[in-house]
Design an enzyme around this catalytic site. Sequence first.
Site, PDB file in Angstrom:
ATOM      1  N   LYS A   1     -17.647  10.061   6.421  1.00 39.03           N
ATOM      2  CA  LYS A   1     -17.749   9.992   4.957  1.00 39.03           C
ATOM      3  C   LYS A   1     -18.673  11.118   4.488  1.00 39.03           C
ATOM      4  O   LYS A   1     -18.226  12.258   4.393  1.00 39.03           O
ATOM      5  CB  LYS A   1     -18.175   8.586   4.556  1.00 39.03           C
ATOM      6  CG  LYS A   1     -17.135   7.552   5.038  1.00 39.03           C
ATOM      7  CD  LYS A   1     -17.325   6.179   4.478  1.00 39.03           C
ATOM      8  CE  LYS A   1     -16.509   5.108   5.192  1.00 39.03           C
ATOM      9  NZ  LYS A   1     -15.059   5.177   4.971  1.00 39.03           N
TER      10      LYS A   1
ATOM     11  N   THR B   1     -10.443   7.732  24.869  1.00 42.27           N
ATOM     12  CA  THR B   1     -10.800   9.151  24.997  1.00 42.27           C
ATOM     13  C   THR B   1     -11.939   9.499  24.045  1.00 42.27           C
ATOM     14  O   THR B   1     -11.940   9.068  22.887  1.00 42.27           O
ATOM     15  CB  THR B   1      -9.554  10.014  24.667  1.00 42.27           C
ATOM     16  OG1 THR B   1      -8.530   9.660  25.586  1.00 42.27           O
ATOM     17  CG2 THR B   1      -9.844  11.494  24.782  1.00 42.27           C
TER      18      THR B   1
ATOM     19  N   HIS C   1     -21.790   3.732   4.127  1.00 46.05           N
ATOM     20  CA  HIS C   1     -21.673   4.334   2.786  1.00 46.05           C
ATOM     21  C   HIS C   1     -22.996   4.897   2.290  1.00 46.05           C
ATOM     22  O   HIS C   1     -23.133   5.193   1.103  1.00 46.05           O
ATOM     23  CB  HIS C   1     -21.104   3.320   1.796  1.00 46.05           C
ATOM     24  CG  HIS C   1     -19.685   2.985   2.120  1.00 46.05           C
ATOM     25  ND1 HIS C   1     -18.623   3.756   1.726  1.00 46.05           N
ATOM     26  CD2 HIS C   1     -19.170   1.998   2.889  1.00 46.05           C
ATOM     27  CE1 HIS C   1     -17.501   3.251   2.204  1.00 46.05           C
ATOM     28  NE2 HIS C   1     -17.802   2.181   2.919  1.00 46.05           N
TER      29      HIS C   1
ATOM     30  N   THR D   1     -21.256   6.187  10.070  1.00 50.94           N
ATOM     31  CA  THR D   1     -20.014   6.949  10.288  1.00 50.94           C
ATOM     32  C   THR D   1     -20.294   8.440  10.141  1.00 50.94           C
ATOM     33  O   THR D   1     -21.230   8.850   9.436  1.00 50.94           O
ATOM     34  CB  THR D   1     -18.929   6.537   9.282  1.00 50.94           C
ATOM     35  OG1 THR D   1     -17.718   7.225   9.600  1.00 50.94           O
ATOM     36  CG2 THR D   1     -19.294   6.914   7.847  1.00 50.94           C
TER      37      THR D   1
ATOM     38  N   ARG E   1       0.835  -1.211   0.000  1.00 49.96           N
ATOM     39  CA  ARG E   1       0.000   0.000   0.000  1.00 49.96           C
ATOM     40  C   ARG E   1       0.863   1.252   0.000  1.00 49.96           C
ATOM     41  O   ARG E   1       1.583   1.504   0.968  1.00 49.96           O
ATOM     42  CB  ARG E   1      -0.912   0.017   1.223  1.00 49.96           C
ATOM     43  CG  ARG E   1      -2.010  -1.024   1.145  1.00 49.96           C
ATOM     44  CD  ARG E   1      -2.719  -1.156   2.461  1.00 49.96           C
ATOM     45  NE  ARG E   1      -3.533  -2.347   2.476  1.00 49.96           N
ATOM     46  CZ  ARG E   1      -4.839  -2.376   2.239  1.00 49.96           C
ATOM     47  NH1 ARG E   1      -5.485  -1.263   1.999  1.00 49.96           N
ATOM     48  NH2 ARG E   1      -5.487  -3.508   2.252  1.00 49.96           N
TER      49      ARG E   1
ATOM     50  N   THR F   1      -8.297  -5.654   0.128  1.00 55.41           N
ATOM     51  CA  THR F   1      -9.519  -4.843   0.151  1.00 55.41           C
ATOM     52  C   THR F   1     -10.571  -5.449  -0.782  1.00 55.41           C
ATOM     53  O   THR F   1     -11.763  -5.429  -0.490  1.00 55.41           O
ATOM     54  CB  THR F   1      -9.191  -3.388  -0.255  1.00 55.41           C
ATOM     55  OG1 THR F   1      -8.114  -2.932   0.573  1.00 55.41           O
ATOM     56  CG2 THR F   1     -10.373  -2.474  -0.074  1.00 55.41           C
TER      57      THR F   1
ATOM     58  N   SER G   1     -19.079  -1.072  -0.110  1.00 57.59           N
ATOM     59  CA  SER G   1     -18.193   0.019  -0.497  1.00 57.59           C
ATOM     60  C   SER G   1     -17.395  -0.236  -1.765  1.00 57.59           C
ATOM     61  O   SER G   1     -17.060   0.702  -2.473  1.00 57.59           O
ATOM     62  CB  SER G   1     -17.228   0.336   0.636  1.00 57.59           C
ATOM     63  OG  SER G   1     -16.388  -0.767   0.881  1.00 57.59           O
TER      64      SER G   1
HETATM   65  N1  PMP Z   1     -18.107  -0.003   7.618  1.00 53.91           N
HETATM   66  C1  PMP Z   1     -17.831   0.003   6.312  1.00 53.91           C
HETATM   67  C2  PMP Z   1     -18.721  -0.754   5.404  1.00 53.91           C
HETATM   68  C3  PMP Z   1     -16.732   0.718   5.819  1.00 53.91           C
HETATM   69  O1  PMP Z   1     -16.447   0.705   4.514  1.00 53.91           O
HETATM   70  C4  PMP Z   1     -15.907   1.443   6.715  1.00 53.91           C
HETATM   71  C5  PMP Z   1     -14.707   2.274   6.268  1.00 53.91           C
HETATM   72  N2  PMP Z   1     -14.393   2.364   5.004  1.00 53.91           N
HETATM   73  C6  PMP Z   1     -16.228   1.397   8.057  1.00 53.91           C
HETATM   74  C7  PMP Z   1     -17.334   0.681   8.495  1.00 53.91           C
HETATM   75  C8  PMP Z   1     -15.413   2.153   9.052  1.00 53.91           C
HETATM   76  O2  PMP Z   1     -15.833   3.477   9.121  1.00 53.91           O
HETATM   77  P1  PMP Z   1     -14.803   4.635   9.582  1.00 53.91           P
HETATM   78  O3  PMP Z   1     -14.043   5.022   8.378  1.00 53.91           O
HETATM   79  O4  PMP Z   1     -15.676   5.686  10.142  1.00 53.91           O
HETATM   80  O5  PMP Z   1     -13.921   4.005  10.625  1.00 53.91           O
END
Ligand code: PMP
Length: 404
Positions: A247, A277, A216, A244, A21, A362, A188
Amino acid sequence: MDFDALFNAQLDQLKSDGNYRYFAELERKCGKFPRAANHDENGVRDVTVWCSNDYLGMGQHPKVIAAMCEAVERTGTGAGGTRNISGTNHDHLLLEQELADLHGKEAALLFTSGYVSNWAALSTLGSRLKDCVILSDAGNHASMIEGIRHSKATKVIWKHNDAHDLEMKLRALPRDVPKIVAFESVYSMDGDIAPIREIVDVAEKYGAMTYLDEVHAVGMYGPRGGGVAEREGLSDRITLIEGTLGKAYGVVGGYITGSPALCDFIRSFASGFIFTTALPPAIAAAARTSIAYLKTSQIERAAQKRQVARLRAALDREGIPHMVNESHIIPVMIGDPVKTRMLADYLMQEWDIYVQPINYPTVPKGTERLRFTPSPLHSDADIDHLVNALSVLWRQCALARAVA
Ligand code: PMP
């Protein structure tokens, strides 16, 4: 023992497989999204970012920036502690109320990221509910997989987006053990969308709890940005919705929403919630502003849809093969890690276009790709420039074109 030699042996293997990566070093420019400066060994230059998960550009929205600045002035930079020991701030609670309302739930619980929220919630549910079985979609994200693994609960994997297979697997389980059906709405990497209604129908039939990752989708789908479940009128039938703030909302953080008992249970037992924290209150204030804004504004969602459709149509015209799906994610399939990286390098070096190559683990080996995420802030000219570049590269590299 020479530990570096042990590390390097595995890193060299990654490099020779083409799966190492590499970071692109970007400097985001406030108010200029999707433009950013790219720093590399040749210097600095402006590029157009085509793979950001700041899907709507909210990370540079004036209202969100103002909310964060105001809250930094008011509260300072950090939360001052874990949520249990001095770190719970008024802004956290306001955000949790906003999130509960977003998904039509009674309660919500914040985490430091979406990853942590999945990991903490699933590992707590799976380990604390006696004899629990977690039924996990085969395409689930690493954060869910790790949470389930850590819980040591029995895990049953069902075929991706296949409610019939889920039913077969549920039917084979004892009636009286707690079951959790864990899945995502928008996946994703392929950008495909789960048949949520069918999955919920099956889960309800077998008395299973539903756990839906809308990472997403939040901000982008549904009339108030409450995700695909909101769009389909199904939020109230999902036991737990996870999302989240990093995004479409353009900030950082993760959360779960559900019943007060469910959120209190996770709050009380999840080490990933208790022993870390809390998010800075200013982050919470910025995220709340972003959510509240996207609950009413349709402008960003509509413009994003338009640009997604425009890019798809232009790729079709040029015969650039891309995955068909109903989301905002456009994967252009290459199928080879070295070629994928080479194309990304050409795009960066010759066209000032930044898209990160997506390789194993990935995505599965042989499905390496470039993943484009058009935002409302990509102009028509940006799209034309991208598709022109891809078309030239396809010709230069003699890549296969899709037949219309
Ligand atoms: N769930 C999915 C399906 C994701 O694709 C991701 C991150 N790409 C996460 C959870 C994690 O979210 P975050 O980036 O807020 O840690």
